[in-house]
Motif scaffolding. Structure first.
Motif, short mmCIF file in Angstrom:
data_model
loop_
_atom_site.label_atom_id
_atom_site.label_comp_id
_atom_site.label_asym_id
_atom_site.label_seq_id
_atom_site.Cartn_x
_atom_site.Cartn_y
_atom_site.Cartn_z
N GLN A 65 0.83 -1.20 0.00
CA GLN A 65 0.00 0.00 0.00
C GLN A 65 0.87 1.25 0.00
O GLN A 65 0.45 2.31 -0.50
N PHE A 66 2.08 1.13 0.52
CA PHE A 66 3.00 2.28 0.55
C PHE A 66 3.88 2.35 -0.70
O PHE A 66 4.63 3.31 -0.87
N ALA A 67 3.82 1.34 -1.58
CA ALA A 67 4.71 1.29 -2.74
C ALA A 67 4.63 2.55 -3.61
O ALA A 67 5.66 3.12 -3.96
N PRO A 68 3.44 3.01 -3.99
CA PRO A 68 3.42 4.22 -4.83
C PRO A 68 3.86 5.48 -4.11
O PRO A 68 4.32 6.44 -4.74
N LEU A 69 3.74 5.49 -2.76
CA LEU A 69 4.24 6.65 -2.00
C LEU A 69 5.75 6.73 -2.11
O LEU A 69 6.33 7.83 -2.16
N ARG A 70 6.40 5.58 -2.12
CA ARG A 70 7.86 5.55 -2.28
C ARG A 70 8.24 5.80 -3.75
O ARG A 70 9.15 6.56 -4.04
N ARG A 71 7.54 5.15 -4.65
CA ARG A 71 7.86 5.23 -6.08
C ARG A 71 7.81 6.67 -6.59
O ARG A 71 8.67 7.09 -7.36
N PHE A 72 6.80 7.40 -6.14
CA PHE A 72 6.59 8.76 -6.65
C PHE A 72 6.85 9.83 -5.60
O PHE A 72 6.35 10.95 -5.70
N ARG A 73 7.65 9.52 -4.58
CA ARG A 73 7.76 10.44 -3.45
C ARG A 73 8.34 11.80 -3.85
O ARG A 73 7.96 12.82 -3.27
N GLY A 216 -8.48 5.12 -0.52
CA GLY A 216 -7.09 5.30 -0.93
C GLY A 216 -6.86 4.73 -2.31
O GLY A 216 -7.44 5.20 -3.29
N TRP A 217 -6.05 3.68 -2.42
CA TRP A 217 -5.72 3.07 -3.71
C TRP A 217 -5.50 1.59 -3.48
O TRP A 217 -5.15 1.14 -2.40
N ASN A 218 -5.67 0.81 -4.52
CA ASN A 218 -5.65 -0.65 -4.38
C ASN A 218 -4.37 -1.29 -4.91
O ASN A 218 -3.42 -0.61 -5.26
N ILE A 219 -4.39 -2.61 -4.97
CA ILE A 219 -3.21 -3.39 -5.35
C ILE A 219 -2.81 -3.21 -6.81
O ILE A 219 -1.75 -3.67 -7.22
N GLY A 220 -3.65 -2.53 -7.58
CA GLY A 220 -3.27 -2.25 -8.96
C GLY A 220 -2.05 -1.34 -9.06
O GLY A 220 -1.44 -1.24 -10.12
N LEU A 221 -1.68 -0.67 -7.94
CA LEU A 221 -0.50 0.18 -7.92
C LEU A 221 0.69 -0.48 -7.23
O LEU A 221 1.71 0.16 -6.98
N ASP A 222 0.56 -1.77 -6.92
CA ASP A 222 1.67 -2.52 -6.31
C ASP A 222 2.85 -2.59 -7.27
O ASP A 222 2.69 -2.50 -8.50
N ASP A 223 4.04 -2.80 -6.71
CA ASP A 223 5.25 -2.90 -7.54
C ASP A 223 5.11 -4.00 -8.59
O ASP A 223 5.59 -3.85 -9.72
N LYS A 224 4.49 -5.11 -8.24
CA LYS A 224 4.34 -6.23 -9.16
C LYS A 224 3.59 -5.82 -10.43
O LYS A 224 3.98 -6.19 -11.55
N ILE A 225 2.53 -5.05 -10.27
CA ILE A 225 1.75 -4.62 -11.42
C ILE A 225 2.47 -3.51 -12.18
O ILE A 225 2.50 -3.49 -13.42
N TYR A 226 3.06 -2.58 -11.45
CA TYR A 226 3.81 -1.50 -12.09
C TYR A 226 4.95 -2.07 -12.94
O TYR A 226 5.16 -1.64 -14.08
N ASP A 227 5.66 -3.06 -12.40
CA ASP A 227 6.76 -3.68 -13.15
C ASP A 227 6.25 -4.41 -14.39
O ASP A 227 6.84 -4.31 -15.47
N LEU A 228 5.14 -5.13 -14.24
CA LEU A 228 4.60 -5.86 -15.39
C LEU A 228 4.22 -4.90 -16.52
O LEU A 228 4.41 -5.23 -17.70
N SER A 229 3.71 -3.73 -16.16
CA SER A 229 3.33 -2.76 -17.19
C SER A 229 4.53 -2.33 -18.03
O SER A 229 4.37 -1.92 -19.18
#
Length: 403
Positions: A65-73, A216-229
């Motif tokens: 849940q914190f992954a996009p906060l770190r990714r786009f901090r 907030g936001w869901n698992i669609g913003l997890d690192d696993k999905i971001y990487d697959l994209s």
């Protein structure tokens, strides 16, 4: 069905790429990264709002849940003035007003199996100190379902941030057998008993508690999905469709999700003489799993421990139409659950599965439109710009940012 022709690396990056990503993500947690974010907030001319997030780090999927906060901090700091810092709940026992001085908000994340009494103590201790320091008190709930399992914790906070919530907030006014609305469904439909479970029941919420829930936001913003994209190539997406509908979701009969999962597989196999059905009951390497989706016009994704799973987003990125039990009871972001536009809803008991599948497979224009619309909307949601907009909305709801 003939054996799949495997792409050598469909959706699976090289070892070097995986290692480099781990290094980059570890750097995003450092004090240097925090200093850079603070500097960017200052340079942007925005008021700097420091937010401290404390987590027990126990459940990896919840931590995402914190992954996009770190990714786009850094972008978050520039655009919103929000500077996120991360720490462990281990520090709560010694925390004080002085420790939290200067923070606009303090957030707490706990694993779902934290005993209710301990969760209440941690929340109350942390938030008492936060309020003395003038900080807003936030709970980040990383669970996969819309319910709230700790009434004492939601009482202690100002805002309770969910990955997804009931679209009709009145649903929070009723109790549920087990941990979620889905355990309640399993109990009512398949006679699954949760009375001896770690969470035997979920209590109704009061109006003031419901008012604290924010999306907030869901698992669609997890690192696993971001990487697959980023890892799927144009060649992968041009893979021939040799499967009409696929679903790899079998579980053991003694698992409480068995009724929902087995019902999906059983419904598919009922029409395997009419279309190309792929419903194996074994696990396979990630590469083969993605190849199945890349080769499928439709991917059926039944409910599990919660309504959403990575498969929902993986299927869409692989250019396969998501078929799923009706999601109209859930509000979430990214919202890839728009009927007939980004996914195909079916009845929870799958009685209309064949009808829905035949209809879209025969309408090639609609089939391609849904595939492309869903993928484009998900890719847009994965950008920094779209996440910043989502975060801004959530932080305004939490009164961390001015509305």
């Amino acid at each position: 069905m003939s054996k799949l022709t495997l792409s050598p690396s469909a959706g699976v990056p090289s070892l070097l790429v995986r290692k480099s990503r781990r290094v980059v993500r570890s750097l995003l947690d450092t004090g240097v990264a925090t200093q850079i974010a603070a500097k960017r907030a200052s340079v942007s001319g925005r008021k700097c709002c420091r937010v401290l997030l404390l987590s027990d780090g126990i459940k990896g999927t919840s931590e995402q849940q914190f992954a996009p906060l770190r990714r786009f901090r850094q972008t978050i700091a520039s655009e919103l003035g929000l500077v996120f810092e991360f720490d462990s709940t281990d520090s709560i026992s010694t925390i004080s007003k002085e420790h939290l001085s200067g923070y606009a908000a303090v957030g707490l994340k706990l694993a779902f199996d934290t005993p209710a009494e301990r969760a209440a103590v941690l929340a109350q201790t942390l938030f008492d100190a936060a309020r003395e320091a003038g900080a807003k008190c936030l709970v980040f709930d990383g669970d996969d379902d819309p319910c709230v399992i700790w009434p004492e914790v939601i009482n202690a906070c100002d805002t309770y941030i969910k990955k997804h919530q009931f679209s009709d907030l009145k649903a929070y006014k009723r109790g549920y057998h087990g941990k979620t609305n889905l355990t309640d469904y399993a109990h009512q439909t398949f006679a699954v008993d949760f009375s001896a479970n770690i969470i035997p029941e979920t209590l109704p919420l009061e109006e003031d508690q419901i008012a604290k829930i924010a999306l907030g936001w869901n698992i669609g913003l997890d690192d696993k999905i971001y990487d697959l994209s980023r890892d799927l190539s144009a060649a992968d997406l041009c893979k021939p469709k040799t499967i009409d509908i696929s679903c790899r979701a079998s579980v053991a009969p003694d698992t409480w999700t068995y009724g929902m999962r087995n019902g999906a597989v059983k419904a598919m196999r009922a029409f395997e003489d009419k279309m190309r059905v792929h419903a194996p009951d074994t696990r396979v390497p990630q590469q083969e799993y993605y190849n199945e989706m890349l080769s499928s016009w439709l991917t059926l994704s039944p409910f599990g421990y919660g309504e959403l799973c990575w498969r929902d987003f993986e299927a869409i990125l692989c250019g396969s139409i998501l078929v799923k039990p009706d999601m109209s009871h859930v509000a979430t972001y990214p919202d890839i659950f728009i009927p007939g536009e980004t996914y195909l809803p079916v009845a929870w008991d799958y009685r209309n599965l064949e009808e829905v599948c035949v209809g879209v497979l025969q309408d090639t224009e609609l089939r391609d439109q849904i595939r492309h619309t869903a993928r484009q909307r998900l890719l847009e949601a994965l950008t920094a710009q779209n996440f910043v907009a989502r975060l801004e909305s959530t932080m305004k709801a939490a009164a961390v940012l001015n509305a």
